[in-house]
Design a protein around this motif. Structure first.
Motif, short mmCIF file in Angstrom:
data_model
loop_
_atom_site.label_atom_id
_atom_site.label_comp_id
_atom_site.label_asym_id
_atom_site.label_seq_id
_atom_site.Cartn_x
_atom_site.Cartn_y
_atom_site.Cartn_z
N GLU A 61 0.86 -1.18 0.00
CA GLU A 61 0.00 0.00 0.00
C GLU A 61 0.90 1.23 0.00
O GLU A 61 1.90 1.27 0.70
CB GLU A 61 -0.92 0.00 1.22
CG GLU A 61 -1.94 -1.12 1.17
CD GLU A 61 -2.88 -1.12 2.38
OE1 GLU A 61 -2.98 -0.08 3.07
OE2 GLU A 61 -3.49 -2.17 2.62
N ASN A 62 0.54 2.22 -0.80
CA ASN A 62 1.34 3.43 -0.93
C ASN A 62 0.95 4.41 0.17
O ASN A 62 0.11 5.27 -0.01
CB ASN A 62 1.12 4.05 -2.31
CG ASN A 62 2.03 5.22 -2.56
OD1 ASN A 62 3.02 5.41 -1.88
ND2 ASN A 62 1.67 6.04 -3.54
N LYS A 63 1.56 4.22 1.34
CA LYS A 63 1.28 5.12 2.45
C LYS A 63 2.53 5.35 3.28
O LYS A 63 3.47 4.54 3.23
CB LYS A 63 0.12 4.61 3.30
CG LYS A 63 0.23 3.24 3.84
CD LYS A 63 -1.12 2.87 4.48
CE LYS A 63 -1.01 1.62 5.31
NZ LYS A 63 -2.28 1.24 5.90
N PRO A 64 2.56 6.45 4.04
CA PRO A 64 3.76 6.79 4.81
C PRO A 64 4.15 5.68 5.79
O PRO A 64 3.29 5.04 6.40
CB PRO A 64 3.35 8.06 5.58
CG PRO A 64 2.21 8.62 4.80
CD PRO A 64 1.50 7.44 4.18
N GLY A 65 5.45 5.45 5.90
CA GLY A 65 5.96 4.50 6.88
C GLY A 65 6.20 3.09 6.37
O GLY A 65 6.85 2.30 7.05
N ILE A 66 5.70 2.76 5.19
CA ILE A 66 5.83 1.38 4.72
C ILE A 66 7.29 1.03 4.42
O ILE A 66 7.74 -0.08 4.72
CB ILE A 66 4.91 1.09 3.50
CG1 ILE A 66 4.95 -0.40 3.13
CG2 ILE A 66 5.28 1.94 2.31
CD1 ILE A 66 4.42 -1.32 4.19
N LEU A 67 8.04 1.96 3.89
CA LEU A 67 9.46 1.69 3.63
C LEU A 67 10.18 1.39 4.94
O LEU A 67 10.97 0.44 5.04
CB LEU A 67 10.12 2.87 2.91
CG LEU A 67 11.60 2.72 2.59
CD1 LEU A 67 11.86 1.52 1.70
CD2 LEU A 67 12.13 3.99 1.94
N PHE A 68 9.88 2.17 5.98
CA PHE A 68 10.49 1.92 7.29
C PHE A 68 10.12 0.54 7.80
O PHE A 68 10.97 -0.19 8.32
CB PHE A 68 10.06 2.99 8.30
CG PHE A 68 10.52 2.68 9.69
CD1 PHE A 68 11.83 2.91 10.08
CD2 PHE A 68 9.64 2.12 10.61
CE1 PHE A 68 12.26 2.59 11.36
CE2 PHE A 68 10.07 1.80 11.89
CZ PHE A 68 11.37 2.04 12.27
N LYS A 69 8.86 0.16 7.68
CA LYS A 69 8.41 -1.14 8.19
C LYS A 69 9.15 -2.29 7.50
O LYS A 69 9.56 -3.25 8.14
CB LYS A 69 6.90 -1.32 8.00
CG LYS A 69 6.07 -0.46 8.91
CD LYS A 69 4.59 -0.65 8.62
CE LYS A 69 3.74 0.25 9.48
NZ LYS A 69 2.30 0.08 9.19
N VAL A 70 9.29 -2.19 6.19
CA VAL A 70 9.97 -3.25 5.44
C VAL A 70 11.45 -3.31 5.81
O VAL A 70 11.99 -4.38 6.09
CB VAL A 70 9.77 -3.07 3.92
CG1 VAL A 70 10.67 -4.01 3.13
CG2 VAL A 70 8.31 -3.30 3.55
N THR A 71 12.11 -2.16 5.82
CA THR A 71 13.54 -2.17 6.15
C THR A 71 13.77 -2.58 7.61
O THR A 71 14.75 -3.25 7.92
CB THR A 71 14.20 -0.80 5.87
OG1 THR A 71 13.50 0.23 6.58
CG2 THR A 71 14.21 -0.51 4.38
N HIS A 72 12.85 -2.20 8.49
CA HIS A 72 12.95 -2.61 9.90
C HIS A 72 12.83 -4.14 10.02
O HIS A 72 13.52 -4.75 10.84
CB HIS A 72 11.87 -1.92 10.74
CG HIS A 72 11.92 -2.30 12.18
ND1 HIS A 72 12.90 -1.85 13.03
CD2 HIS A 72 11.12 -3.11 12.92
CE1 HIS A 72 12.70 -2.36 14.23
NE2 HIS A 72 11.63 -3.13 14.19
N LEU A 73 11.96 -4.75 9.22
CA LEU A 73 11.83 -6.20 9.24
C LEU A 73 13.16 -6.86 8.86
O LEU A 73 13.59 -7.81 9.51
CB LEU A 73 10.72 -6.66 8.28
CG LEU A 73 10.55 -8.16 8.15
CD1 LEU A 73 9.98 -8.75 9.44
CD2 LEU A 73 9.63 -8.49 6.99
#
Length: 160
Positions: free
Chosen positions: A10-22
């Protein structure tokens, strides 16, 4: 083993952080990452390359698939996928003959030369990471002043 992961999110704020954090929390390294909005502005596609054994790659795919904002996760087969990366190299020109030699090397890879200056040349290559690494190796003796690489963009071939 090298793996290419294609992740529709989903194109929403924070998704890049969530994936890289994983990746970080599982002690995985991301070799390259590229992200862009798809034809539907509600979704983005991430292309991530990483290295791990079969079990590690399967684990990260399963973990990514469990994320709420993730729509689809695919591990792409590099033999059934078109993948490219854009790279820019600024290379030092110490003597007049360097310019011609660097141009010849660039031409042999199908690269473009930009911003030719008295003391440097900029070389652009869009290719596979292996080819970019090969070009980098050949340019190294001239002294590479700076490098920028975009990360891999990939699409699975049609019919698969």
């Amino acid at each position: 083993m090298w793996a290419i992961l294609s992740i529709l999110v989903e194109n929403k704020p924070g998704i890049l952080f969530k994936v890289t954090h994983l990746f970080r929390s599982r002690n995985f390294n991301i070799d390259s990452i590229s992200v862009g909005v798809t034809q539907n502005p509600e979704f983005s596609k991430m292309t991530i390359t990483t290295i791990g054994d079969e079990k590690q790659i399967e684990q990260i795919v399963k973990q990514l698939d469990k994320m709420i904002d993730t729509i689809e996760v695919k591990r792409l087969d590099d033999k059934k996928t078109v993948f490219r990366e854009l790279s820019l190299f600024r290379v030092k020109v110490s003597k007049p003959s360097d310019s011609m030699e660097i141009n010849n090397i660039a031409n042999s890879f199908g690269a473009k030369v930009h911003d030719a200056r008295k003391d440097s040349l900029m070389v652009e290559l869009t290719s596979t990471p292996d080819q970019i690494n090969n070009l980098q190796e050949l340019l190294a003796p001239y002294e590479i002043l700076d490098i920028a690489r975009t990360g891999v963009a990939a699409l699975q071939r049609g019919g698969d």
